[in-house]
Design a protein around this motif. Structure first.
Motif, mmCIF file in Angstrom:
data_model
loop_
_atom_site.group_PDB
_atom_site.id
_atom_site.type_symbol
_atom_site.label_atom_id
_atom_site.label_comp_id
_atom_site.label_asym_id
_atom_site.label_seq_id
_atom_site.Cartn_x
_atom_site.Cartn_y
_atom_site.Cartn_z
ATOM 1 N N LEU A 1 27.022 80.713 37.280
ATOM 2 C CA LEU A 1 27.980 79.514 37.551
ATOM 3 C C LEU A 1 28.796 78.814 36.525
ATOM 4 O O LEU A 1 28.454 78.471 35.585
ATOM 5 C CB LEU A 1 27.418 78.454 38.633
ATOM 6 N N GLY A 2 30.249 79.044 36.730
ATOM 7 C CA GLY A 2 31.077 78.398 35.733
ATOM 8 C C GLY A 2 30.673 79.268 34.296
ATOM 9 O O GLY A 2 30.526 78.708 33.488
ATOM 10 N N THR B 1 25.728 88.222 38.830
ATOM 11 C CA THR B 1 27.171 87.929 39.121
ATOM 12 C C THR B 1 27.720 86.688 38.128
ATOM 13 O O THR B 1 27.012 85.865 38.067
ATOM 14 C CB THR B 1 27.303 87.456 40.700
ATOM 15 N N ALA B 2 28.862 86.916 37.785
ATOM 16 C CA ALA B 2 29.378 85.763 36.944
ATOM 17 C C ALA B 2 30.460 85.248 37.689
ATOM 18 O O ALA B 2 31.357 85.915 38.110
ATOM 19 C CB ALA B 2 30.005 86.448 35.510
ATOM 20 N N THR C 1 22.069 79.837 37.016
ATOM 21 C CA THR C 1 22.259 79.028 36.124
ATOM 22 C C THR C 1 23.756 78.620 35.990
ATOM 23 O O THR C 1 24.561 79.199 36.551
ATOM 24 C CB THR C 1 22.036 79.921 34.626
ATOM 25 N N ALA C 2 23.889 77.360 35.631
ATOM 26 C CA ALA C 2 24.987 76.735 35.595
ATOM 27 C C ALA C 2 25.205 75.710 34.259
ATOM 28 O O ALA C 2 24.748 74.690 34.111
ATOM 29 C CB ALA C 2 25.497 75.677 37.103
ATOM 30 N N SER C 3 25.674 76.440 33.336
ATOM 31 C CA SER C 3 25.537 76.028 32.073
ATOM 32 C C SER C 3 26.882 74.749 31.794
ATOM 33 O O SER C 3 28.079 75.366 31.792
ATOM 34 C CB SER C 3 25.544 77.082 30.988
ATOM 35 N N TYR C 4 26.553 73.658 31.725
ATOM 36 C CA TYR C 4 27.797 72.657 31.609
ATOM 37 C C TYR C 4 28.809 73.045 32.627
ATOM 38 O O TYR C 4 30.049 72.722 32.298
ATOM 39 C CB TYR C 4 28.121 72.709 30.143
ATOM 40 N N ALA C 5 28.455 73.152 33.941
ATOM 41 C CA ALA C 5 29.309 73.766 34.929
ATOM 42 C C ALA C 5 29.113 72.852 36.078
ATOM 43 O O ALA C 5 30.399 73.026 37.017
ATOM 44 C CB ALA C 5 29.239 75.187 35.051
ATOM 45 N N THR D 1 18.802 76.269 36.685
ATOM 46 C CA THR D 1 18.797 75.594 35.418
ATOM 47 C C THR D 1 20.251 75.209 35.262
ATOM 48 O O THR D 1 21.195 75.910 35.589
ATOM 49 C CB THR D 1 18.199 76.504 34.510
ATOM 50 N N GLY D 2 20.435 74.264 34.442
ATOM 51 C CA GLY D 2 21.922 73.774 33.994
ATOM 52 C C GLY D 2 21.731 72.258 33.685
ATOM 53 O O GLY D 2 20.685 71.629 33.225
ATOM 54 N N GLN D 3 22.886 71.679 33.796
ATOM 55 C CA GLN D 3 22.997 70.167 33.382
ATOM 56 C C GLN D 3 23.842 69.541 34.817
ATOM 57 O O GLN D 3 24.642 70.077 35.475
ATOM 58 C CB GLN D 3 23.840 70.195 31.977
ATOM 59 N N LEU D 4 23.281 68.295 34.664
ATOM 60 C CA LEU D 4 24.127 67.307 35.509
ATOM 61 C C LEU D 4 24.461 66.410 34.733
ATOM 62 O O LEU D 4 24.068 65.576 33.543
ATOM 63 C CB LEU D 4 23.102 66.798 36.258
#
Ligand SMILES: C[S@@+](CC[C@H](N)C(=O)[O-])C[C@H]1O[C@@H](n2cnc3c(N)ncnc32)[C@H](O)[C@@H]1O
Length: 191
Positions: free
Chosen positions: A36-37, A56-57, A97-101, A128-131
């Motif tokens: 994601l993002g 899927t991107a 996954t949503a990296s800085y997104a 996984t990712g960031q908030l």
């Protein structure tokens, strides 16, 4: 932050995010992943190289089509659309996954957005990712991005098994070189 050109120009050649590299090691199956993002698709490429059968991107920026041209792989699907318009069938992904997104979704409906992502994970799937934390320098009146306290961030991941949860709270810079305070929660969680 509507114009991502400066950001993309600085994220063309870096290695994949170490958080995602670690998250993939928790995946019990590698059938279907969602980035994601996805930005410059470095993490997408890493997922393909890691052996996912379908990746899927998704990103609202049409530029990702150009980045996808450099990845000639029939396992890749590129979706140019905002998070708000994506389809998320229940129990469909082994990894999201949503990296800085994630925070760019916006404040309104953010908790329901995260709940939809969790519901789209297969049992055993990894998220996984960031908030972004409330002490982040972007968290000023009128800013549209979503920010959480640590308790709120943990609440969003409630019901998942937390494999990693770290808090970053430090002065730094943004892609343009300007100073900024970063307050970020990094996570790897499993359904
Ligand atoms: C900070 S960049 C991160 C890019 C990449 N994941 C990385 O780690 O370098 C955030 C990305 O989210 C995308 N984005 C922002 N708001 C979005 C939205 N509402 N729907 C889909 N993508 C969005 C931007 O176009 C941008 O590529």
């Amino acid at each position: 932050m509507a114009d991502w050109q400066t950001y993309y120009s600085q994220h063309l050649y870096r290695p994949p995010r170490s958080l995602l590299v670690k998250a993939v090691s928790f995946c019990i199956r590698k059938d279907n992943a969602l980035d994601l993002g996805a930005g410059t698709l470095i993490e997408t490429k890493f997922l393909l190289d890691s052996g996912f059968k379908k990746v899927t991107a998704l990103d609202s920026s049409p530029e990702i089509r150009t980045f996808a041209e450099g990845i000639n792989d029939e396992r890749l699907t590129v979706e140019v659309r905002p998070y708000q318009e994506m389809e998320l069938p229940p129990e469909s992904y082994d990894l999201i996954t949503a990296s800085y997104a994630l925070p760019f979704y916006g404040k309104e409906g953010f908790d329901a957005f995260i709940a939809r992502l969790v519901s789209a994970l297969k049992p055993g799937g990894v998220f996984t990712g960031q908030l972004f934390g409330v002490k982040d320098g972007w968290n000023v009146p009128g800013d549209k991005r979503a920010f959480q306290t640590r308790d709120e961030a943990e609440e969003l991941l409630k019901g998942l098994t937390i494999e990693l949860f770290t808090e970053e709270d430090k002065d730094g810079i943004v892609a343009s070189g300007e100073a900024k305070h970063w307050h970020i929660f990094h996570f790897i969680a499993r359904k």
